[in-house]
Write a protein that holds these residues in place. Structure first.
Motif, PDB file in Angstrom:
ATOM      1  N   LYS A  64      16.601  -1.024  12.904  1.00 13.65           N
ATOM      2  CA  LYS A  64      15.478  -1.795  13.452  1.00 13.65           C
ATOM      3  C   LYS A  64      14.608  -0.892  14.303  1.00 13.65           C
ATOM      4  O   LYS A  64      15.107  -0.213  15.203  1.00 13.65           O
ATOM      5  N   ALA A  65      13.326  -0.882  13.993  1.00 14.26           N
ATOM      6  CA  ALA A  65      12.366  -0.084  14.764  1.00 14.26           C
ATOM      7  C   ALA A  65      11.033  -0.817  14.763  1.00 14.26           C
ATOM      8  O   ALA A  65      10.704  -1.507  13.797  1.00 14.26           O
ATOM      9  N   PRO A  66      10.241  -0.697  15.841  1.00 13.55           N
ATOM     10  CA  PRO A  66       8.935  -1.356  15.863  1.00 13.55           C
ATOM     11  C   PRO A  66       8.046  -0.821  14.730  1.00 13.55           C
ATOM     12  O   PRO A  66       8.069   0.369  14.425  1.00 13.55           O
ATOM     13  N   TRP A  67       7.288  -1.712  14.118  1.00 19.36           N
ATOM     14  CA  TRP A  67       6.368  -1.300  13.049  1.00 19.36           C
ATOM     15  C   TRP A  67       4.938  -1.665  13.439  1.00 19.36           C
ATOM     16  O   TRP A  67       4.122  -0.792  13.666  1.00 19.36           O
ATOM     17  N   ILE A  68       4.647  -2.957  13.566  1.00 23.50           N
ATOM     18  CA  ILE A  68       3.329  -3.387  14.061  1.00 23.50           C
ATOM     19  C   ILE A  68       3.606  -4.146  15.355  1.00 23.50           C
ATOM     20  O   ILE A  68       3.827  -5.361  15.358  1.00 23.50           O
ATOM     21  N   ALA A  69       3.628  -3.397  16.453  1.00 23.85           N
ATOM     22  CA  ALA A  69       4.094  -3.937  17.738  1.00 23.85           C
ATOM     23  C   ALA A  69       3.264  -5.136  18.197  1.00 23.85           C
ATOM     24  O   ALA A  69       3.798  -6.091  18.764  1.00 23.85           O
ATOM     25  N   ARG A  70       1.970  -5.103  17.944  1.00 22.91           N
ATOM     26  CA  ARG A  70       1.075  -6.168  18.418  1.00 22.91           C
ATOM     27  C   ARG A  70       1.498  -7.541  17.890  1.00 22.91           C
ATOM     28  O   ARG A  70       1.363  -8.551  18.582  1.00 22.91           O
ATOM     29  N   PHE A  71       1.999  -7.586  16.655  1.00 26.56           N
ATOM     30  CA  PHE A  71       2.395  -8.861  16.043  1.00 26.56           C
ATOM     31  C   PHE A  71       3.922  -9.009  15.951  1.00 26.56           C
ATOM     32  O   PHE A  71       4.430  -9.853  15.213  1.00 26.56           O
ATOM     33  N   ASN A  72       4.630  -8.157  16.710  1.00 25.20           N
ATOM     34  CA  ASN A  72       6.097  -8.240  16.756  1.00 25.20           C
ATOM     35  C   ASN A  72       6.726  -8.080  15.358  1.00 25.20           C
ATOM     36  O   ASN A  72       7.685  -8.768  15.020  1.00 25.20           O
ATOM     37  N   VAL A  73       6.152  -7.174  14.578  1.00 29.74           N
ATOM     38  CA  VAL A  73       6.686  -6.891  13.244  1.00 29.74           C
ATOM     39  C   VAL A  73       7.567  -5.652  13.335  1.00 29.74           C
ATOM     40  O   VAL A  73       7.173  -4.645  13.939  1.00 29.74           O
ATOM     41  N   HIS A  74       8.760  -5.733  12.716  1.00 25.82           N
ATOM     42  CA  HIS A  74       9.709  -4.632  12.796  1.00 25.82           C
ATOM     43  C   HIS A  74      10.069  -4.088  11.414  1.00 25.82           C
ATOM     44  O   HIS A  74      10.046  -4.828  10.423  1.00 25.82           O
ATOM     45  N   TYR A  75      10.378  -2.808  11.389  1.00 21.71           N
ATOM     46  CA  TYR A  75      11.018  -2.209  10.215  1.00 21.71           C
ATOM     47  C   TYR A  75      12.498  -2.512  10.386  1.00 21.71           C
ATOM     48  O   TYR A  75      13.226  -1.795  11.066  1.00 21.71           O
ATOM     49  N   HIS A  76      12.922  -3.626   9.808  1.00 21.71           N
ATOM     50  CA  HIS A  76      14.256  -4.169  10.089  1.00 21.71           C
ATOM     51  C   HIS A  76      15.011  -4.321   8.780  1.00 21.71           C
ATOM     52  O   HIS A  76      14.607  -5.088   7.899  1.00 21.71           O
ATOM     53  N   LEU A  77      16.094  -3.564   8.631  1.00 22.59           N
ATOM     54  CA  LEU A  77      16.875  -3.566   7.393  1.00 22.59           C
ATOM     55  C   LEU A  77      18.324  -3.929   7.675  1.00 22.59           C
ATOM     56  O   LEU A  77      18.830  -3.712   8.775  1.00 22.59           O
ATOM     57  N   GLY A  78      19.003  -4.472   6.659  1.00 17.87           N
ATOM     58  CA  GLY A  78      20.431  -4.763   6.762  1.00 17.87           C
ATOM     59  C   GLY A  78      20.928  -5.377   5.469  1.00 17.87           C
ATOM     60  O   GLY A  78      20.145  -5.884   4.659  1.00 17.87           O
ATOM     61  N   LEU A  79      22.235  -5.322   5.265  1.00 13.80           N
ATOM     62  CA  LEU A  79      22.859  -5.901   4.074  1.00 13.80           C
ATOM     63  C   LEU A  79      24.003  -6.819   4.481  1.00 13.80           C
ATOM     64  O   LEU A  79      24.714  -6.537   5.440  1.00 13.80           O
ATOM     65  N   ASP A  80      24.173  -7.913   3.732  1.00 20.44           N
ATOM     66  CA  ASP A  80      25.396  -8.697   3.837  1.00 20.44           C
ATOM     67  C   ASP A  80      25.993  -8.817   2.431  1.00 20.44           C
ATOM     68  O   ASP A  80      25.520  -8.183   1.478  1.00 20.44           O
ATOM     69  N   GLY A  81      27.022  -9.633   2.294  1.00 24.42           N
ATOM     70  CA  GLY A  81      27.697  -9.742   0.996  1.00 24.42           C
ATOM     71  C   GLY A  81      26.825 -10.314  -0.102  1.00 24.42           C
ATOM     72  O   GLY A  81      27.092 -10.097  -1.292  1.00 24.42           O
ATOM     73  N   ILE A  82      25.780 -11.060   0.279  1.00 25.44           N
ATOM     74  CA  ILE A  82      24.883 -11.653  -0.721  1.00 25.44           C
ATOM     75  C   ILE A  82      23.963 -10.603  -1.325  1.00 25.44           C
ATOM     76  O   ILE A  82      23.709 -10.597  -2.531  1.00 25.44           O
ATOM     77  N   SER A  83      23.466  -9.714  -0.509  1.00 25.47           N
ATOM     78  CA  SER A  83      22.476  -8.736  -0.996  1.00 25.47           C
ATOM     79  C   SER A  83      23.088  -7.393  -1.400  1.00 25.47           C
ATOM     80  O   SER A  83      22.450  -6.596  -2.098  1.00 25.47           O
ATOM     81  N   PHE A  84      24.344  -7.150  -1.007  1.00 25.03           N
ATOM     82  CA  PHE A  84      24.910  -5.800  -1.125  1.00 25.03           C
ATOM     83  C   PHE A  84      24.820  -5.210  -2.536  1.00 25.03           C
ATOM     84  O   PHE A  84      24.309  -4.103  -2.730  1.00 25.03           O
ATOM     85  N   PHE A 191       8.993 -12.485  13.259  1.00 26.10           N
ATOM     86  CA  PHE A 191       9.136 -12.373  11.809  1.00 26.10           C
ATOM     87  C   PHE A 191      10.595 -12.146  11.404  1.00 26.10           C
ATOM     88  O   PHE A 191      10.878 -11.843  10.252  1.00 26.10           O
ATOM     89  N   ASP A 192      11.519 -12.293  12.373  1.00 20.28           N
ATOM     90  CA  ASP A 192      12.931 -12.050  12.093  1.00 20.28           C
ATOM     91  C   ASP A 192      13.498 -13.169  11.206  1.00 20.28           C
ATOM     92  O   ASP A 192      13.526 -14.335  11.611  1.00 20.28           O
ATOM     93  N   ILE A 193      13.947 -12.831  10.005  1.00 19.79           N
ATOM     94  CA  ILE A 193      14.414 -13.840   9.048  1.00 19.79           C
ATOM     95  C   ILE A 193      15.624 -14.592   9.587  1.00 19.79           C
ATOM     96  O   ILE A 193      15.737 -15.814   9.422  1.00 19.79           O
ATOM     97  N   GLN A 194      16.532 -13.890  10.257  1.00 20.10           N
ATOM     98  CA  GLN A 194      17.730 -14.558  10.783  1.00 20.10           C
ATOM     99  C   GLN A 194      17.392 -15.534  11.910  1.00 20.10           C
ATOM    100  O   GLN A 194      18.063 -16.554  12.065  1.00 20.10           O
ATOM    101  N   THR A 195      16.345 -15.239  12.683  1.00 32.81           N
ATOM    102  CA  THR A 195      15.866 -16.190  13.701  1.00 32.81           C
ATOM    103  C   THR A 195      15.344 -17.450  13.031  1.00 32.81           C
ATOM    104  O   THR A 195      15.590 -18.569  13.492  1.00 32.81           O
TER     105      THR A 195
END
Length: 491
Positions: A64-84, A191-195
């Motif tokens: 997770k790293a800031p991407w477009i800070a003004r709109f709280n957009v992050h370069y946010h990656l991760g995997l779980d058992g569904i996407s792996f 923009f956090d999908i898990q939120t």
């Protein structure tokens, strides 16, 4: 840079290098560089498996790293058992496609290979993104290389097919964007999908969001009745394009249902499950019947893909562990089997330049090794036990019977239709006496083609005989998803 970033950007980097440096006079070097890039991209995904913890449903390999800070957009990656499993599957299919296009593509070789490598990285990005806007960017960016692959290296009606592909999928995605913006505003600027999964949403809002997601993901799967773009695109696309489209790109839509529709709008998902099940069963039964009357091999396998993906969406919306896990297994198996079916058609097309079933007959007499591979993949397409095609379909049918016996019975009839159209095509193309002079002059597959088909055959058999590594990875995440979807989010 973490493992997921490496998996995304390694093929994109090699693709960009090919676009910048390659020329047709250096085609041989370009092909080897493309193969090297594809193999390295596959090797980069292997540590993900050894480092994955099957015991948790939490996201792993998170970056997770800031991407477009003004709109709280992050370069946010991760995997779980569904996407792996879709990450190594994408990288594996890319290696196969590079090998498949080795001799068939003679013009703009660097652009062809580069487009597939860039597409590979973008698709892995879709499966890895945990930020809504990042997901949307990757999801839409995949259209560009595939549009070019169809439009430049496709058949006689390639421009029509490329436009149809682009417009169908783009129009559906615009409603997805509106849904994402609504969620961004409603969540207080995240923009956090898990939120988003935990947002309390009113029933009307859930319904509108569900159909906003449906517009984008159903077209991509593609579900009946928005499947009409797929046969045209498959017929015109080059062999590699058809293989990647069937093996990976259709999965982006099905994955979207699990990542967005069900967890964000669970009440709407339950309320409209009857519609999803009905559309899935129409795809499984009606489209299976449509496949039977096709005279073009590519069209037949394209309609077969729609029918098989109907099993996937059916499994998801019966809301039990067997159904959802079966749908996921079917997605992976379909990646191997449908990719192999299209590559087999490509082997014949490269020699005879016809996809019509009537143009063949008795191919087994002149290409026995190839006919053996084609038989294995045909049997897997039918759902023969001990092949990858059986596992997912059987799990979905069991899950459907668990939910409703008649639902399971109706789904099981599709196995009969699948066997009918696949074996009838095999009989007319491969069996019997030599059909004509073109077939008489055919030469059996060379070492490159043998390697390509052998790798897919090993994958199809390994998954069919021992599916445990696939199901073990997804079990905990599927259970957590179903537990989450069972809890109402109405405020």
């Amino acid at each position: 840079m973490g493992l997921l970033s490496l998996a995304i950007w390694t093929p994109i980097f090699f693709g960009a290098v090919l676009l910048a440096l390659g020329r047709d006079e250096h085609a041989r070097a370009v092909r080897w560089l493309a193969l090297l890039g594809a193999i390295i991209s596959l090797l980069v995904t292997l540590p993900l498996y050894s480092g994955f913890d099957n015991a948790t449903a939490a996201m792993q390999f998170v970056e997770k790293a800031p991407w477009i800070a003004r709109f709280n957009v992050h370069y946010h990656l991760g995997l779980d058992g569904i996407s792996f499993w879709f990450v190594p599957l994408t990288a594996f299919i890319t290696v196969i496609v590079v090998i498949a296009g080795w001799e068939a593509i003679t013009t703009r070789v660097n652009q062809y290979m580069g487009a597939f490598l860039i597409l590979s990285g973008l698709m892995i990005g879709v499966f890895s993104a945990l930020d809504g806007l990042l997901f949307y960017v990757f999801f839409e960016a995949t259209l560009i290389p595939m549009y070019l692959i169809i439009g430049i290296w496709g058949g006689p009606n390639k421009i029509y097919a490329a436009f149809k592909f682009f417009l169908y999928t783009l129009l559906g995605s615009l409603l997805l964007l509106i849904a994402l913006i609504y969620l961004y505003v409603h969540s207080g600027g995240s923009f956090d999908i898990q939120t988003w999964h935990d947002l309390p949403l009113a029933r009307n809002a859930q319904t509108l969001l569900f159909f906003g997601f449906f517009a984008a993901f159903a077209v991509k799967v593609p579900m009946w009745p928005v499947h009409t773009w797929l046969p045209d695109v498959h017929v015109e696309a080059p062999t590699g394009g058809s293989a990647v489209l069937a093996a990976i790109m259709l999965k982006l839509g099905a994955y979207g249902f699990l990542r967005f529709s069900m967890p964000i709008a669970p009440d709407a998902a339950h309320e409209w499950a009857w519609l999803m099940v009905a559309l899935s069963l129409i795809a499984v039964v009606y489209v299976g019947l449509v496949a039977m009357v096709q005279q073009d091999m590519k069209k037949l396998v394209a309609y077969s893909s729609v029918a098989h993906m109907g099993f996937v969406t059916l499994g998801f919306f019966i809301f039990n562990d067997l159904g959802v896990s079966g749908g996921l297994v079917q997605m992976i198996a379909h990646g191997f089997v449908s990719g192999a079916m299209f590559l087999c058609i490509g082997v014949l097309y490269d020699r005879v330049h016809s996809r019509e079933i009537a143009a063949y007959g008795g191919v087994v007499n002149t290409m026995p090794k190839f006919a053996a591979f084609a038989l294995l993949f045909a049997m897997a397409n039918c759902g023969l036990p001990a092949t990858a095609g059986f596992v997912g379909e059987w799990m979905v049918i069991l899950g459907a019977v668990k939910a409703n016996f008649w639902l399971g019975l109706l789904a099981a009839t599709a196995l009969i239709f699948g066997a009918a159209y696949t074996l009838w095509m095999y009989k007319r193309v491969y069996l019997g006496p030599v059909g004509n002079d073109h077939v008489k002059e055919l030469e059996d597959i060379n070492a490159r083609e043998f390697l390509m088909l052998a790798l897919l055959a090993i994958a199809v058999l390994a998954m069919g005989i021992y599916p445990k590594p696939f199901t073990d990875v997804m079990d905990v995440s599927v259970a957590e998803l179903l537990k989450h979807v069972a809890v109402s989010k109405l405020n």
